[in-house]
Design a protein around this motif. Structure first.
Motif, PDB file in Angstrom:
ATOM      1  N   UNK A  89       0.822  -1.205   0.000  1.00 31.17           N
ATOM      2  CA  UNK A  89       0.000   0.000   0.000  1.00 31.17           C
ATOM      3  C   UNK A  89       0.858   1.257   0.000  1.00 31.17           C
ATOM      4  N   UNK A  90       1.928   1.257   0.821  1.00 30.89           N
ATOM      5  CA  UNK A  90       2.837   2.398   0.849  1.00 30.89           C
ATOM      6  C   UNK A  90       3.561   2.549  -0.488  1.00 30.89           C
ATOM      7  N   UNK A  91       3.986   1.420  -1.054  1.00 34.56           N
ATOM      8  CA  UNK A  91       4.667   1.452  -2.359  1.00 34.56           C
ATOM      9  C   UNK A  91       3.741   2.020  -3.428  1.00 34.56           C
ATOM     10  N   UNK A  92       2.498   1.556  -3.444  1.00 32.37           N
ATOM     11  CA  UNK A  92       1.542   2.004  -4.456  1.00 32.37           C
ATOM     12  C   UNK A  92       1.289   3.502  -4.344  1.00 32.37           C
ATOM     13  N   UNK A  93       1.210   3.997  -3.130  1.00 31.98           N
ATOM     14  CA  UNK A  93       0.988   5.433  -2.912  1.00 31.98           C
ATOM     15  C   UNK A  93       2.151   6.249  -3.470  1.00 31.98           C
ATOM     16  N   UNK A  94       3.387   5.838  -3.145  1.00 32.88           N
ATOM     17  CA  UNK A  94       4.575   6.558  -3.622  1.00 32.88           C
ATOM     18  C   UNK A  94       4.704   6.457  -5.139  1.00 32.88           C
ATOM     19  N   UNK A  95       4.473   5.256  -5.673  1.00 35.99           N
ATOM     20  CA  UNK A  95       4.613   5.054  -7.112  1.00 35.99           C
ATOM     21  C   UNK A  95       3.601   5.895  -7.892  1.00 35.99           C
ATOM     22  N   UNK A  96       2.373   5.937  -7.402  1.00 37.15           N
ATOM     23  CA  UNK A  96       1.341   6.741  -8.067  1.00 37.15           C
ATOM     24  C   UNK A  96       1.711   8.222  -8.056  1.00 37.15           C
ATOM     25  N   UNK A  97       2.267   8.680  -6.940  1.00 35.38           N
ATOM     26  CA  UNK A  97       2.641  10.092  -6.822  1.00 35.38           C
ATOM     27  C   UNK A  97       3.819  10.459  -7.721  1.00 35.38           C
ATOM     28  N   UNK A  98       4.731   9.504  -7.962  1.00 34.00           N
ATOM     29  CA  UNK A  98       5.952   9.796  -8.712  1.00 34.00           C
ATOM     30  C   UNK A  98       5.929   9.304 -10.149  1.00 34.00           C
ATOM     31  N   UNK A  99       4.850   8.701 -10.565  1.00 40.11           N
ATOM     32  CA  UNK A  99       4.794   8.056 -11.883  1.00 40.11           C
ATOM     33  C   UNK A  99       5.130   9.020 -13.024  1.00 40.11           C
ATOM     34  N   UNK A 100       4.489  10.186 -13.048  1.00 40.17           N
ATOM     35  CA  UNK A 100       4.743  11.170 -14.110  1.00 40.17           C
ATOM     36  C   UNK A 100       6.182  11.668 -14.054  1.00 40.17           C
ATOM     37  N   UNK A 101       6.683  11.866 -12.857  1.00 33.17           N
ATOM     38  CA  UNK A 101       8.067  12.336 -12.698  1.00 33.17           C
ATOM     39  C   UNK A 101       9.057  11.308 -13.213  1.00 33.17           C
ATOM     40  N   UNK A 102       8.778  10.028 -12.999  1.00 35.96           N
ATOM     41  CA  UNK A 102       9.673   8.968 -13.480  1.00 35.96           C
ATOM     42  C   UNK A 102       9.758   8.966 -15.000  1.00 35.96           C
ATOM     43  N   UNK A 103       8.630   9.165 -15.671  1.00 38.41           N
ATOM     44  CA  UNK A 103       8.637   9.219 -17.131  1.00 38.41           C
ATOM     45  C   UNK A 103       9.468  10.401 -17.621  1.00 38.41           C
ATOM     46  N   UNK A 104       9.335  11.556 -16.932  1.00 38.38           N
ATOM     47  CA  UNK A 104      10.112  12.738 -17.298  1.00 38.38           C
ATOM     48  C   UNK A 104      11.596  12.526 -17.078  1.00 38.38           C
ATOM     49  N   UNK A 105      11.937  11.871 -15.980  1.00 40.19           N
ATOM     50  CA  UNK A 105      13.356  11.583 -15.695  1.00 40.19           C
ATOM     51  C   UNK A 105      13.955  10.683 -16.757  1.00 40.19           C
ATOM     52  N   UNK A 106      13.184   9.684 -17.178  1.00 42.50           N
ATOM     53  CA  UNK A 106      13.688   8.745 -18.176  1.00 42.50           C
ATOM     54  C   UNK A 106      13.940   9.442 -19.507  1.00 42.50           C
ATOM     55  N   UNK A 107      13.009  10.281 -19.934  1.00 47.21           N
ATOM     56  CA  UNK A 107      13.193  11.004 -21.194  1.00 47.21           C
ATOM     57  C   UNK A 107      14.395  11.935 -21.114  1.00 47.21           C
ATOM     58  N   UNK A 108      14.548  12.603 -19.990  1.00 43.91           N
ATOM     59  CA  UNK A 108      15.701  13.494 -19.810  1.00 43.91           C
ATOM     60  C   UNK A 108      17.005  12.706 -19.813  1.00 43.91           C
TER      61      UNK A 108
END
Length: 227
Positions: A89-108
């Protein structure tokens, strides 16, 4: 026969649930590590890996509990299962919050690796091999700058002698689309595991209760009656 009948449905329900958890966890583990690792987040990769290993451990404990039909171990499973649900549950909360940021980091990160590449050290090669893409916008990125030379990582099985083996799609589209798909798999498999864990707790509780009842009944039947 009564003992077997009372325990068997819960026993095989728990066993089937644990098998489904293991199946979902294969996707959760692999996609989670790739998603976080592609965005250069070691803590995220370790968290996904640790959650995945914990899920595997509790699932195998559940299988052992179902096969052994043990009330004592079913209690251990309930405790461990509750802890795993909290962690997921804690992992899912963090992952949902950071999902868009992770995609941006990968493209950068991809753009930085492509800008830093040299003829002797192409840092894009791991991205090419992992996602089956070439350059940022396609093979023309190399054909234009490297005078017709493509890195072997831009081709299937590292064989660029066959034109059909060349990856035609650029990493700015294919790799990001692929990573989004892996992020989706990680997210939905996590939801599925949490749901199945609750089902596992339910079946383990009633299997343990049935086992305890059966043992108590056998003891009562063996106790001599006093007139």
């Amino acid at each position: 026969m009564e003992k077997s009948f009372s325990i068997t449905p819960w026993k095989y329900g728990l066993l089937a649930t644990c098998i489904l958890i293991v199946t979902c966890n294969v996707f959760f583990f692999s996609c989670g590590v790739v998603t976080w690792g592609s965005a250069v987040s070691r803590s995220g990769s370790y968290s996904a890996a640790l959650c995945g290993v914990s899920v595997f451990g509790v699932a195998f404990l559940g299988m052992y509990v179902s096969l052994k039909e043990s009330h004592k171990y079913s209690v251990y499973y309930l405790i461990c299962g509750g802890l795993v649900i909290s962690a997921l549950g804690a992992y899912l909360f963090v992952f949902t919050a950071m999902r868009t940021e992770l995609m941006g980091r990968f493209e950068e990160r991809m753009r930085r690796l492509f800008a830093e590449k040299t003829h002797h050290d192409d840092k894009m090669q791991p991205v090419h091999s992992l996602f089956g893409c070439c350059g940022m916008d396609g093979p023309q990125d190399y054909l234009r700058t490297e005078h017709g030379a493509l890195p072997s990582s831009c081709c299937y099985a590292f064989d660029c002698s066959n034109p059909s083996h060349v990856y035609e799609e650029g990493c700015s589209t294919k790799a990001i689309t692929n990573l989004r798909m892996q992020a989706d798999l990680n997210y939905y498999s996590c939801l599925a595991i949490i749901s199945l864990e609750f089902m596992g707790l339910f079946t383990a509780y009633y299997m343990g209760k049935a086992r305890k009842h059966a043992k108590t009944k056998v003891k009562d039947e063996e106790t001599p009656m006093n007139d």
